[in-house]
Design a protein around this motif. Structure first.
Motif, mmCIF file in Angstrom:
data_model
loop_
_atom_site.group_PDB
_atom_site.id
_atom_site.type_symbol
_atom_site.label_atom_id
_atom_site.label_comp_id
_atom_site.label_asym_id
_atom_site.label_seq_id
_atom_site.Cartn_x
_atom_site.Cartn_y
_atom_site.Cartn_z
ATOM 1 N N MET A 100 28.489 46.480 26.011
ATOM 2 C CA MET A 100 28.161 46.858 24.647
ATOM 3 C C MET A 100 27.073 47.935 24.626
ATOM 4 N N ASN A 101 26.051 47.723 25.470
ATOM 5 C CA ASN A 101 24.970 48.713 25.546
ATOM 6 C C ASN A 101 25.497 50.069 26.013
ATOM 7 N N ASN A 102 26.433 50.054 26.998
ATOM 8 C CA ASN A 102 27.015 51.290 27.516
ATOM 9 C C ASN A 102 27.773 52.035 26.422
ATOM 10 N N GLN A 103 28.483 51.263 25.572
ATOM 11 C CA GLN A 103 29.226 51.887 24.487
ATOM 12 C C GLN A 103 28.290 52.563 23.495
ATOM 13 N N ARG A 104 27.180 51.859 23.174
ATOM 14 C CA ARG A 104 26.203 52.434 22.243
ATOM 15 C C ARG A 104 25.598 53.718 22.813
ATOM 16 N N GLU A 105 25.273 53.679 24.115
ATOM 17 C CA GLU A 105 24.695 54.869 24.758
ATOM 18 C C GLU A 105 25.678 56.037 24.726
ATOM 19 N N ALA A 106 26.959 55.708 24.959
ATOM 20 C CA ALA A 106 27.979 56.759 24.945
ATOM 21 C C ALA A 106 28.108 57.373 23.557
ATOM 22 N N LEU A 107 28.089 56.494 22.524
ATOM 23 C CA LEU A 107 28.187 56.991 21.146
ATOM 24 C C LEU A 107 26.983 57.848 20.773
ATOM 25 N N GLN A 108 25.790 57.430 21.232
ATOM 26 C CA GLN A 108 24.577 58.190 20.940
ATOM 27 C C GLN A 108 24.622 59.576 21.581
ATOM 28 N N ARG A 109 25.111 59.630 22.851
ATOM 29 C CA ARG A 109 25.220 60.930 23.532
ATOM 30 C C ARG A 109 26.194 61.843 22.794
ATOM 31 N N LYS A 110 27.298 61.232 22.329
ATOM 32 C CA LYS A 110 28.292 62.026 21.612
ATOM 33 C C LYS A 110 27.738 62.551 20.296
ATOM 34 N N LYS A 111 26.950 61.688 19.648
ATOM 35 C CA LYS A 111 26.349 62.082 18.363
ATOM 36 C C LYS A 111 25.380 63.238 18.548
ATOM 37 N N ASN A 112 24.601 63.189 19.649
ATOM 38 C CA ASN A 112 23.593 64.224 19.915
ATOM 39 C C ASN A 112 24.102 65.297 20.884
ATOM 40 N N ALA A 113 25.406 65.450 20.958
ATOM 41 C CA ALA A 113 26.000 66.339 21.958
ATOM 42 C C ALA A 113 25.570 67.785 21.777
ATOM 43 N N ILE A 114 25.314 68.419 22.905
ATOM 44 C CA ILE A 114 25.060 69.862 22.931
ATOM 45 C C ILE A 114 26.266 70.507 23.597
ATOM 46 N N LEU A 115 26.878 71.424 22.888
ATOM 47 C CA LEU A 115 28.073 72.087 23.398
ATOM 48 C C LEU A 115 27.747 73.509 23.828
ATOM 49 N N VAL A 116 28.253 73.899 25.006
ATOM 50 C CA VAL A 116 28.192 75.286 25.474
ATOM 51 C C VAL A 116 29.581 75.640 25.975
ATOM 52 N N ASP A 117 30.191 76.619 25.345
ATOM 53 C CA ASP A 117 31.563 77.009 25.684
ATOM 54 C C ASP A 117 32.516 75.823 25.651
ATOM 55 N N GLY A 118 32.271 74.907 24.709
ATOM 56 C CA GLY A 118 33.155 73.761 24.552
ATOM 57 C C GLY A 118 32.904 72.640 25.529
ATOM 58 N N VAL A 119 31.856 72.758 26.342
ATOM 59 C CA VAL A 119 31.539 71.736 27.344
ATOM 60 C C VAL A 119 30.325 70.943 26.868
ATOM 61 N N ILE A 120 30.452 69.585 26.855
ATOM 62 C CA ILE A 120 29.338 68.726 26.490
ATOM 63 C C ILE A 120 28.367 68.634 27.669
ATOM 64 N N LEU A 121 27.111 68.943 27.416
ATOM 65 C CA LEU A 121 26.122 68.975 28.495
ATOM 66 C C LEU A 121 25.257 67.728 28.554
ATOM 67 N N ASN A 122 25.449 66.784 27.652
ATOM 68 C CA ASN A 122 24.604 65.590 27.640
ATOM 69 C C ASN A 122 24.980 64.628 28.772
ATOM 70 N N GLY A 123 24.000 64.239 29.577
ATOM 71 C CA GLY A 123 24.193 63.181 30.571
ATOM 72 C C GLY A 123 25.170 63.559 31.675
ATOM 73 N N PRO A 124 25.157 62.810 32.767
ATOM 74 C CA PRO A 124 26.093 63.064 33.867
ATOM 75 C C PRO A 124 27.507 62.666 33.476
ATOM 76 N N VAL A 125 28.488 63.388 34.013
ATOM 77 C CA VAL A 125 29.884 63.059 33.720
ATOM 78 C C VAL A 125 30.549 62.317 34.881
ATOM 79 N N ALA A 126 29.959 62.406 36.067
ATOM 80 C CA ALA A 126 30.516 61.689 37.213
ATOM 81 C C ALA A 126 30.134 60.217 37.111
ATOM 82 N N ASP A 127 31.096 59.360 37.418
ATOM 83 C CA ASP A 127 30.871 57.919 37.377
ATOM 84 C C ASP A 127 30.340 57.470 38.738
#
Length: 463
Positions: A1-28
């Motif tokens: 649940m916490n992971n989902q909230r964090e993901a939603l928060q990152r998406k809400k505060n997303a910074i886009l450059v050339d269509g790429v979201i730069l918030n947080g690491p993307v590798a799992d």
């Protein structure tokens, strides 16, 4: 649940450059760690634990065209699942030749050294390339270089390693400017012939400057007479290089180091600990007698973006600029780990045991009908023919040698398809195809030597 909230928060505060979201690491990272853990289990079970098991096949041979249909080699737009990738790992191991098998005798390397393997895992995981990134590995390299020195137009023989001829090509000297010196029936350079070739080169307007002698030829395991060659090189002011890639490890044996008598007079020596000492491919050393930092003076490019001289530490340890490659593995570490684990006496025992097993095999060959030595070996290369019953009473004329020439290739094919053993063969200096058995791994036993001869006879007696 916490992971989902964090993901939603990152998406809400997303910074886009050339269509790429730069918030947080993307590798799992967790998934990656789990994959490495599972792959490591496969390596342990399918490679390491089976390394000394003679009941396992040396290879599960299939022709390349069939392997293409058995392995999914296509690279796709979307990545594969980890489960699929782990299956690929298992398939690659299954269909690969097991060079660590006790009955793999095909090359001048074999077996598995567990300490070196662990060091290789570490260097692969750390992925270092420079002193600044991993200084301790550069210390291993520097220390090993000093230890190795303690043990120890072109002119060369026609039995030299093919890399000598290639080196002349790479350097722009040209292969036509390599003068080949005659060798005797055992494959050793004849010093008098070297003298003749030096004189010939000068008469033809060439300027000889380099002689490459060999300590342990690839096929026969021959050692050139280094002292006599050094005399000629000193007389004519020629650089003496000794290719001790294969035979250099004999220096670690008090019993067998006499094979390299005179190597201390060489200007440079090449040595491959990944061969007799099993450091893992590749592990190569170039030892130079010159103490004036010759390699650095010759090869350094002084790249200011990498080798800055005003760094806060002692930059004399940053030796990367003097090598031909830039990015490369820290190969010295794996050999250091083996040497550290076994000690000099342990390495000496490896050499002594390999040559003792070679002597045992030679004695057995002499006892057995249908086996004939090419010559008495002086190192770990045992060259011999297997003569099937149909040829044993035939006069040794042209027909005999033509038929014998076909024996080794057929037996090797049968060995590989059965998966019981891998053994090299070749023609050499007018001699038809013969087997070349090379002994390296401490996992090899007397029983393996007996099996080798029994298996050849079993698979070849109908020829």
């Amino acid at each position: 649940m916490n992971n989902q909230r964090e993901a939603l928060q990152r998406k809400k505060n997303a910074i886009l450059v050339d269509g790429v979201i730069l918030n947080g690491p993307v590798a799992d990272a967790k998934a990656g760690e789990k994959f490495v853990e599972e792959a490591s289990k496969i390596i342990m079970e399918e490679v390491i634990k089976k390394a000394a098991d003679v009941t396992e096949k040396v290879c599960e041979w299939h022709p390349p065209e069939k392997l293409k249909t058995m392995l999914d080699l296509e690279l796709k737009d979307t990545g594969e699942t980890h489960q699929r990738l782990l299956q690929f790992c298992q398939d690659i191991i299954r269909f690969s030749v097991k060079t660590n098998h006790p009955r793999f005798f095909n090359q001048l390397y074999a077996g598995i050294d567990y300490y070196s393997l662990a060091a290789r895992f570490i260097t692969e995981a750390l992925n270092p390339i420079s002193l600044e990134i991993l200084p301790e590995l550069y210390l291993f390299c520097s220390f090993l270089s000093s230890c190795s020195r303690q043990i120890c137009c072109f002119s060369t023989t026609s039995l030299c390693h093919y890399s000598v001829k290639k080196a002349a090509s790479f350097l722009g000297i040209g292969t036509q400017n390599v003068y080949f010196v005659k060798s005797d029936e055992r494959g050793k350079m004849i010093p008098e012939e070297l003298e003749k070739q030096v004189q010939r080169a000068r008469k033809e307007g060439s300027a000889p400057f380099f002689v490459s002698a060999t300590a342990g030829t690839t096929v026969l395991g021959a050692f050139d007479p280094l002292d006599e060659i050094a005399d000629i090189c000193e007389k004519h002011d020629l650089w003496l290089h000794v290719d001790a890639s294969w035979g250099g490890s004999a220096l670690l044996s008090r019993k067998h180091r006499k094979l390299l008598q005179g190597i201390h007079r060489a200007n440079s020596v090449a040595w491959n600990p990944h061969k007799m000492l099993m450091a893992g491919i590749q592990c190569c050393a170039l030892l130079v007698k010159d103490s004036s930092d010759l390699l650095k003076r010759c090869y350094s490019a002084n790249a200011s973006y990498l080798f800055q001289q005003d760094k806060f530490y002692d930059v004399s340890y940053d030796t990367g600029d003097k090598s031909i490659q830039c990015s490369r593995r820290a190969d010295a570490f794996k050999f250091w780990m083996t040497w550290k684990a076994l000690g000099t006496s342990g390495l000496e025992e490896r050499v002594n045991r390999a040559l003792a097993l070679a002597r045992y095999l030679v004695d057995e060959i002499k006892k057995r009908e249908g086996f004939q030595l090419l010559l008495e070996p002086e190192y770990a290369n045992i060259c011999f023919w297997y003569i099937p019953p149909s040829l044993r009473n035939m006069e040794k004329g042209q027909e005999f040698w033509e038929k014998l020439n076909r024996v080794a290739p057929i037996i090797k094919e049968r060995l590989m398809k059965k998966g019981s053993m891998m053994l090299g063969y070749q023609p050499h200096r007018g001699k038809v195809n013969f087997f070349r058995q090379v002994i390296i791994s401490p996992q090899v036993s007397r029983e393996d030597m007996d099996f080798l001869l029994d298996e050849i006879d079993s698979l070849g007696k109908d020829l």
